[in-house]
Design an enzyme around this catalytic site. Structure first.
Site, PDB file in Angstrom:
ATOM      1  N   THR A 237       0.843  -1.200   0.000  1.00  0.00           N
ATOM      2  CA  THR A 237       0.000   0.000   0.000  1.00  0.00           C
ATOM      3  C   THR A 237       0.880   1.253   0.000  1.00  0.00           C
ATOM      4  O   THR A 237       0.404   2.343   0.271  1.00  0.00           O
ATOM      5  CB  THR A 237      -0.890   0.059   1.264  1.00  0.00           C
ATOM      6  OG1 THR A 237      -0.052  -0.124   2.410  1.00  0.00           O
ATOM      7  CG2 THR A 237      -1.983  -0.976   1.249  1.00  0.00           C
ATOM      8  N   ALA A 238       2.185   1.075  -0.273  1.00  0.00           N
ATOM      9  CA  ALA A 238       3.112   2.204  -0.150  1.00  0.00           C
ATOM     10  C   ALA A 238       3.323   2.878  -1.509  1.00  0.00           C
ATOM     11  O   ALA A 238       2.693   3.919  -1.786  1.00  0.00           O
ATOM     12  CB  ALA A 238       4.422   1.732   0.465  1.00  0.00           C
ATOM     13  N   ARG A 239       4.164   2.279  -2.335  1.00  0.00           N
ATOM     14  CA  ARG A 239       4.412   2.808  -3.676  1.00  0.00           C
ATOM     15  C   ARG A 239       4.754   1.657  -4.625  1.00  0.00           C
ATOM     16  O   ARG A 239       5.480   0.724  -4.248  1.00  0.00           O
ATOM     17  CB  ARG A 239       5.588   3.802  -3.673  1.00  0.00           C
ATOM     18  CG  ARG A 239       5.251   5.184  -3.113  1.00  0.00           C
ATOM     19  CD  ARG A 239       4.282   5.965  -4.009  1.00  0.00           C
ATOM     20  NE  ARG A 239       4.013   7.296  -3.517  1.00  0.00           N
ATOM     21  CZ  ARG A 239       2.975   7.662  -2.760  1.00  0.00           C
ATOM     22  NH1 ARG A 239       2.086   6.761  -2.378  1.00  0.00           N
ATOM     23  NH2 ARG A 239       2.809   8.917  -2.394  1.00  0.00           N
ATOM     24  N   ASP A 263      -2.242  -2.087  -3.794  1.00  0.00           N
ATOM     25  CA  ASP A 263      -2.961  -0.815  -3.984  1.00  0.00           C
ATOM     26  C   ASP A 263      -2.107   0.135  -4.827  1.00  0.00           C
ATOM     27  O   ASP A 263      -2.565   1.217  -5.172  1.00  0.00           O
ATOM     28  CB  ASP A 263      -3.252  -0.194  -2.607  1.00  0.00           C
ATOM     29  CG  ASP A 263      -4.129   1.051  -2.679  1.00  0.00           C
ATOM     30  OD1 ASP A 263      -5.145   1.022  -3.401  1.00  0.00           O
ATOM     31  OD2 ASP A 263      -3.809   2.053  -2.007  1.00  0.00           O
ATOM     32  N   GLU A 268       0.618   4.280 -12.759  1.00  0.00           N
ATOM     33  CA  GLU A 268      -0.661   4.746 -12.194  1.00  0.00           C
ATOM     34  C   GLU A 268      -1.054   6.046 -12.860  1.00  0.00           C
ATOM     35  O   GLU A 268      -0.192   6.911 -13.043  1.00  0.00           O
ATOM     36  CB  GLU A 268      -0.518   4.995 -10.683  1.00  0.00           C
ATOM     37  CG  GLU A 268      -0.296   3.740  -9.880  1.00  0.00           C
ATOM     38  CD  GLU A 268      -0.241   4.015  -8.373  1.00  0.00           C
ATOM     39  OE1 GLU A 268      -0.615   5.134  -7.956  1.00  0.00           O
ATOM     40  OE2 GLU A 268       0.151   3.131  -7.630  1.00  0.00           O
ATOM     41  N   HIS A 286      -5.097   2.488  -5.799  1.00  0.00           N
ATOM     42  CA  HIS A 286      -4.436   3.502  -4.960  1.00  0.00           C
ATOM     43  C   HIS A 286      -5.469   4.319  -4.163  1.00  0.00           C
ATOM     44  O   HIS A 286      -5.607   5.529  -4.340  1.00  0.00           O
ATOM     45  CB  HIS A 286      -3.563   4.440  -5.819  1.00  0.00           C
ATOM     46  CG  HIS A 286      -2.539   5.172  -4.996  1.00  0.00           C
ATOM     47  ND1 HIS A 286      -1.262   5.424  -5.445  1.00  0.00           N
ATOM     48  CD2 HIS A 286      -2.597   5.699  -3.749  1.00  0.00           C
ATOM     49  CE1 HIS A 286      -0.586   6.080  -4.511  1.00  0.00           C
ATOM     50  NE2 HIS A 286      -1.378   6.257  -3.471  1.00  0.00           N
ATOM     51  N   ILE A 287      -6.175   3.588  -3.283  1.00  0.00           N
ATOM     52  CA  ILE A 287      -7.209   4.250  -2.471  1.00  0.00           C
ATOM     53  C   ILE A 287      -6.936   4.077  -0.975  1.00  0.00           C
ATOM     54  O   ILE A 287      -7.861   4.127  -0.160  1.00  0.00           O
ATOM     55  CB  ILE A 287      -8.630   3.739  -2.824  1.00  0.00           C
ATOM     56  CG1 ILE A 287      -8.715   2.212  -2.767  1.00  0.00           C
ATOM     57  CG2 ILE A 287      -9.058   4.266  -4.189  1.00  0.00           C
ATOM     58  CD1 ILE A 287     -10.135   1.660  -2.857  1.00  0.00           C
ATOM     59  N   GLY A 288      -5.663   3.899  -0.627  1.00  0.00           N
ATOM     60  CA  GLY A 288      -5.299   3.654   0.773  1.00  0.00           C
ATOM     61  C   GLY A 288      -5.870   4.689   1.727  1.00  0.00           C
ATOM     62  O   GLY A 288      -6.369   4.355   2.802  1.00  0.00           O
ATOM     63  N   SER A 289      -5.795   5.956   1.360  1.00  0.00           N
ATOM     64  CA  SER A 289      -6.235   7.006   2.294  1.00  0.00           C
ATOM     65  C   SER A 289      -7.631   7.531   1.963  1.00  0.00           C
ATOM     66  O   SER A 289      -8.060   8.540   2.524  1.00  0.00           O
ATOM     67  CB  SER A 289      -5.231   8.158   2.293  1.00  0.00           C
ATOM     68  OG  SER A 289      -5.108   8.675   0.989  1.00  0.00           O
TER      69      SER A 289
HETATM   70  C1  8YV Z   1      -2.974   9.765  -1.271  1.00  0.00           C
HETATM   71  C2  8YV Z   1      -0.730   8.567  -0.836  1.00  0.00           C
HETATM   72  O1  8YV Z   1      -4.258   9.412  -1.677  1.00  0.00           O
HETATM   73  O2  8YV Z   1      -0.474  10.253   0.809  1.00  0.00           O
HETATM   74  C3  8YV Z   1       0.062   9.495   0.024  1.00  0.00           C
HETATM   75  O3  8YV Z   1       1.311   9.456  -0.088  1.00  0.00           O
HETATM   76  O4  8YV Z   1      -0.179   7.783  -1.490  1.00  0.00           O
HETATM   77  C4  8YV Z   1      -2.223   8.537  -0.927  1.00  0.00           C
HETATM   78  O5  8YV Z   1      -2.703   7.960   0.221  1.00  0.00           O
HETATM   79  C5  8YV Z   1      -2.413  10.605  -2.329  1.00  0.00           C
HETATM   80  O6  8YV Z   1      -1.058  10.741  -2.293  1.00  0.00           O
HETATM   81  C6  8YV Z   1      -3.060  11.964  -2.304  1.00  0.00           C
HETATM   82  O7  8YV Z   1      -2.272  12.889  -2.987  1.00  0.00           O
END
Ligand code: 8YV
Length: 319
Positions: A237-239, A263, A268, A286-289
């Site tokens: 879930t990082a990069r 994720d 991307e 990429h919906i972690g947050s």
């Molecule tokens: C964000 C993320 O949705 O914060 C990060 O580094 O990878 C994600 O959780 C995104 O970056 C929002 O800009």
């Protein structure tokens, strides 16, 4: 006093946009399309501040062409691999990020990916959804048990620790690699490994929580996949940059890993089309947050950083 001119590059939460419009001379990219290098160069001449997402790339080439007007890039993200920090620093542009506020949401998603990958969520959902579920057997869709298993975490920062806290609810035996060993109040009993290689040997489940840097590019390569216990499950879930995607597929083919929960991808948006053939890869875009609460908190944290900066204070998250 004239209000600072602020450019917000993407459709942030309503509460964030309302607060930003109250306090700044705001322009929002309501199209919600990623800003190109050309867009950022143009914005640097018209705005004092930009709140970008990880979708806008502040490369050294672009930053070199910035006007002197832009004073701060207040990222709406914790990761800043999309920003060439030395180039921005050289131009005297302050850079901030949004740590802490997204740790739980991201750790939640890592848990979902770990469970889904381990327990056949992709194939299971599909056969029920498409009406193909026509038989049942005790030998059917047998997965890998998470409860009590050994978990390896690479990167025991805020998100890694939030993930460890959730994994404790599953009685997992937690191991970690980090550049430095954590004090016990943060490690909470997790076993420290001085090298990634040592950690991999015990990681029946492996979750990546470190930033993308030149040093961590393709951290999980062919050699390192081979060091995992057979049938391990990997979660990212990082990069996307952290994983050699060809090596991941090769490890799935040999059974070295049994599943992956991803994720993040090298490319991307889009992901890796070769992954679609594998039910053992559980993927999200990429919906972690991406929870309502966290999106508000990220937007507010970026605005807190701007408010501090424009009132002559040091922003809390200055990099
Ligand atoms: C964000 C993320 O949705 O914060 C990060 O580094 O990878 C994600 O959780 C995104 O970056 C929002 O800009």
């Amino acid at each position: 006093m004239t209000r600072p001119r602020l450019c917000i590059t993407r459709r942030l939460s309503d509460a964030t946009l309302e607060r930003a419009a109250r306090d700044y001379d705001l322009v929002v990219n309501h199209d919600d399309t990623p800003g190109s290098a050309g867009d950022l160069i143009a914005a640097s001449a018209e705005f004092d501040a930009i709140i970008p997402c990880h979708s806008e790339h502040f490369s050294a080439e672009a930053v070199a062409q910035f006007s002197d007007r832009l004073r701060i890039v207040a990222n709406h993200s914790v990761g800043v691999d999309h920003c060439d920090l030395p180039a921005l620093k050289e131009r005297g542009i302050a850079v901030t990020n949004t740590p802490d506020v997204l740790s739980d949401a991201t750790a939640e998603l890592a848990m979902l990916l770990m469970l889904g990958a381990a327990r056949n969520a992709v194939a299971g959902d599909r056969i029920v959804r498409t009406g193909l579920w026509d038989s049942w057997s005790p030998a059917f869709m047998v997965g890998k048990q998470v409860t009590g298993a050994r978990l390896g975490i690479i990167g025991m920062g805020r998100v890694g620790r939030a993930f460890a806290a959730k994994a404790r609810g599953f009685n997992m035996d937690i191991h970690y690699y980090n550049r430095t060993e954590l004090p016990e109040d943060k490690a909470q009993g997790a076993t420290y490994h001085e090298s990634v290689e040592s950690l991999l040997g015990v990681a029946d489940f492996l979750s990546l929580h470190c930033p993308a840097t030149p040093d961590t590019t393709d951290l999980m390569n062919r050699n390192r996949f081979a060091m995992l216990p057979e049938g391990a499950v990997i979660v990212n879930t990082a990069r996307g940059a952290l994983v050699d995607e060809e090596a991941l597929l090769a490890a799935l083919e040999t059974g070295q890993i049994s599943a992956a929960g991803l994720d993040c991808f090298k490319v991307e948006p889009g992901g890796n089309p070769d992954f679609a053939k594998y039910d053992s890869i559980f993927m999200l875009p990429h919906i972690g947050s991406a929870t309502r609460q966290t999106r508000d908190a990220m937007g507010f944290r970026a605005l807190d950083n701007l408010d501090a900066f424009f009132s002559g204070k040091t922003p809390g998250d200055l990099l």
